[in-house]
Motif scaffolding. Structure first.
Motif, PDB file in Angstrom:
ATOM      1  N   GLY A 157       0.936  -1.243  -0.088  1.00 26.02           N
ATOM      2  CA  GLY A 157      -0.102  -0.086  -0.126  1.00 26.02           C
ATOM      3  C   GLY A 157       0.828   1.117   0.316  1.00 26.02           C
ATOM      4  N   ALA A 158       1.871   1.556   0.804  1.00 27.66           N
ATOM      5  CA  ALA A 158       2.654   2.270   0.659  1.00 27.66           C
ATOM      6  C   ALA A 158       3.411   2.617  -0.239  1.00 27.66           C
ATOM      7  N   ALA A 159       3.751   1.570  -0.890  1.00 25.97           N
ATOM      8  CA  ALA A 159       4.092   1.604  -2.655  1.00 25.97           C
ATOM      9  C   ALA A 159       3.010   1.801  -3.564  1.00 25.97           C
ATOM     10  N   LEU A 160       2.129   1.770  -3.181  1.00 24.21           N
ATOM     11  CA  LEU A 160       1.195   2.664  -4.222  1.00 24.21           C
ATOM     12  C   LEU A 160       0.798   3.494  -4.192  1.00 24.21           C
ATOM     13  N   ASP A 161       1.033   4.100  -2.868  1.00 24.71           N
ATOM     14  CA  ASP A 161       0.785   5.295  -2.371  1.00 24.71           C
ATOM     15  C   ASP A 161       2.464   6.936  -3.074  1.00 24.71           C
ATOM     16  N   VAL A 162       3.434   5.746  -2.882  1.00 22.70           N
ATOM     17  CA  VAL A 162       4.135   6.860  -3.220  1.00 22.70           C
ATOM     18  C   VAL A 162       3.909   7.145  -4.753  1.00 22.70           C
ATOM     19  N   ALA A 163       3.898   5.465  -6.043  1.00 23.35           N
ATOM     20  CA  ALA A 163       3.556   5.446  -7.255  1.00 23.35           C
ATOM     21  C   ALA A 163       3.193   6.472  -7.574  1.00 23.35           C
ATOM     22  N   ALA A 164       1.720   6.953  -6.938  1.00 27.51           N
ATOM     23  CA  ALA A 164       0.951   7.513  -7.485  1.00 27.51           C
ATOM     24  C   ALA A 164       1.461   8.991  -7.187  1.00 27.51           C
ATOM     25  N   ASP A 165       1.865   9.808  -5.940  1.00 18.04           N
ATOM     26  CA  ASP A 165       2.930  10.788  -5.974  1.00 18.04           C
ATOM     27  C   ASP A 165       3.762  11.171  -7.197  1.00 18.04           C
ATOM     28  N   LEU A 166       4.697   9.798  -7.873  1.00 18.24           N
ATOM     29  CA  LEU A 166       5.982  10.720  -8.434  1.00 18.24           C
ATOM     30  C   LEU A 166       4.921  10.269 -10.103  1.00 18.24           C
ATOM     31  N   ALA A 167       4.059  10.212 -10.226  1.00 15.80           N
ATOM     32  CA  ALA A 167       3.290  10.294 -11.671  1.00 15.80           C
ATOM     33  C   ALA A 167       2.412  11.240 -11.596  1.00 15.80           C
ATOM     34  N   CYS A 168       2.404  12.095 -10.900  1.00 14.44           N
ATOM     35  CA  CYS A 168       1.628  12.838 -10.503  1.00 14.44           C
ATOM     36  C   CYS A 168       2.449  14.430 -10.833  1.00 14.44           C
ATOM     37  N   ASP A 169       3.534  13.785  -9.577  1.00 16.90           N
ATOM     38  CA  ASP A 169       4.597  15.292  -9.971  1.00 16.90           C
ATOM     39  C   ASP A 169       5.393  15.276 -11.192  1.00 16.90           C
ATOM     40  N   HIS A 170       5.526  13.898 -12.191  1.00 17.83           N
ATOM     41  CA  HIS A 170       6.458  13.408 -13.642  1.00 17.83           C
ATOM     42  C   HIS A 170       4.989  13.664 -14.027  1.00 17.83           C
TER      43      HIS A 170
END
Length: 301
Positions: A157-170
């Motif tokens: 779940g933590a990895a999913l949150d991090v990935a979502a934030d990174l996709a938003c940032d990029h």
């Protein structure tokens, strides 16, 4: 995900330079500082003091060279250096924290002892309390998108949150991957029963993906999200799908908190066959600030 510092393990090698470039690019996004850390392996303690002095001087010169390289790339960022002694991966892991990302480069083969971190990134990912990024030497600017492996653990779940934030940032697409592969296959002599069993596993995977997409939408509603069910082993599938991605994010699903031991099997498979810059995310944990960090250190720059 917000990082206040990026720790880069440097050793004068080309993979370490790739890690430095990657860390600088991401530090800009977070307005974070970059710290280059060169660890003189403590196995030199078995030799005479004269040779130790030569090794230390060589390490200082290499660190100075890496600092010049980094500052030439980013004169606008706070970049510092540290020279430490000890076991390299253990020392780097001791510097990690929930908002500190440790970054290392790799040749992917793991056979360049003393020159690149290679398969020793497995040890680092296992010991670190915070996120770890492993960057292959051959990076491509044509990569696009963030891939994340989905499981139903806290770390996943933590990895999913991090990935979502990174996709938003990029400003890029997020691809969520769930494997319906089973380590122990269904035993039957009838093809129709085997097919029904696999289809049921696919349906379960789709249900988990639907829940994951809802979680991502609540966190980052504006990003484009795709979901994929694969029947291959997850480590193999993730590396293949992420081959053209700018980032792969995986959770260390083996554990609920940082602790010594073997790395989770999926993370292990991914790191040994790395195809793209990869971030390993652990379950959130409270790190004891009173624990002594290993190794002597000297600030530089």
């Amino acid at each position: 995900m917000h990082m206040r510092r990026f720790i880069v393990g440097v050793d004068g090698s080309l993979p370490a330079r790739a890690a430095t470039r990657w860390a600088i690019a991401h530090a800009r996004e977070h307005e974070a500082e970059v710290r280059l850390v060169l660890v003189a392996d403590d196995e030199w303690g078995v030799v005479g003091t004269g040779l130790i002095d030569e090794v230390d001087e060589d390490a200082r010169q290499r660190l100075d060279g890496e600092l010049r390289f980094a500052r030439a790339l980013a004169s606008d960022l706070p970049i510092s250096g540290e020279l430490r002694s000890g076991s390299p991966m253990v020392v780097l892991a001791s510097l990690s924290d929930a908002d500190v990302m440790v970054v290392v480069g790799t040749h992917k083969t793991g056979f360049h002892y003393g020159r690149a971190f290679g398969s020793r990134s497995l040890q680092l990912a296992n010991l670190a309390a915070g996120p770890v990024a492993v960057v292959p030497e051959a990076e491509s600017r044509l990569r696009r998108g963030v891939v994340v492996g989905l499981d139903d653990t806290v770390a996943g779940g933590a990895a999913l949150d991090v990935a979502a934030d990174l996709a938003c940032d990029h400003h890029c697409e997020l691809i969520i991957v769930r494997s319906s592969h089973a380590t122990e296959p269904f035993r039957t002599d009838r093809d129709d029963e085997a097919q029904d069993w696999q289809l049921r596993r696919d349906d379960v995977a789709r249900g988990l993906l639907a829940t994951a997409i809802e979680r991502v939408r609540r966190r980052q509603r504006d990003i484009n999200v795709r979901a994929r069910v694969v029947r291959r082993p997850p480590g193999i599938a993730l590396n293949e799908i992420a081959r053209s991605a700018e980032l792969l994010v995986i959770g260390d699903s083996r554990r609920e908190a940082p602790q010594p031991g073997a790395l989770g099997s999926v993370a292990y498979d991914v790191l040994l066959n790395l195809s793209s810059p990869t971030i390993i995310v652990h379950a959130p944990a409270v790190v004891d600030a009173g624990v002594r960090q290993e190794g002597e250190h000297h600030a530089v720059g």
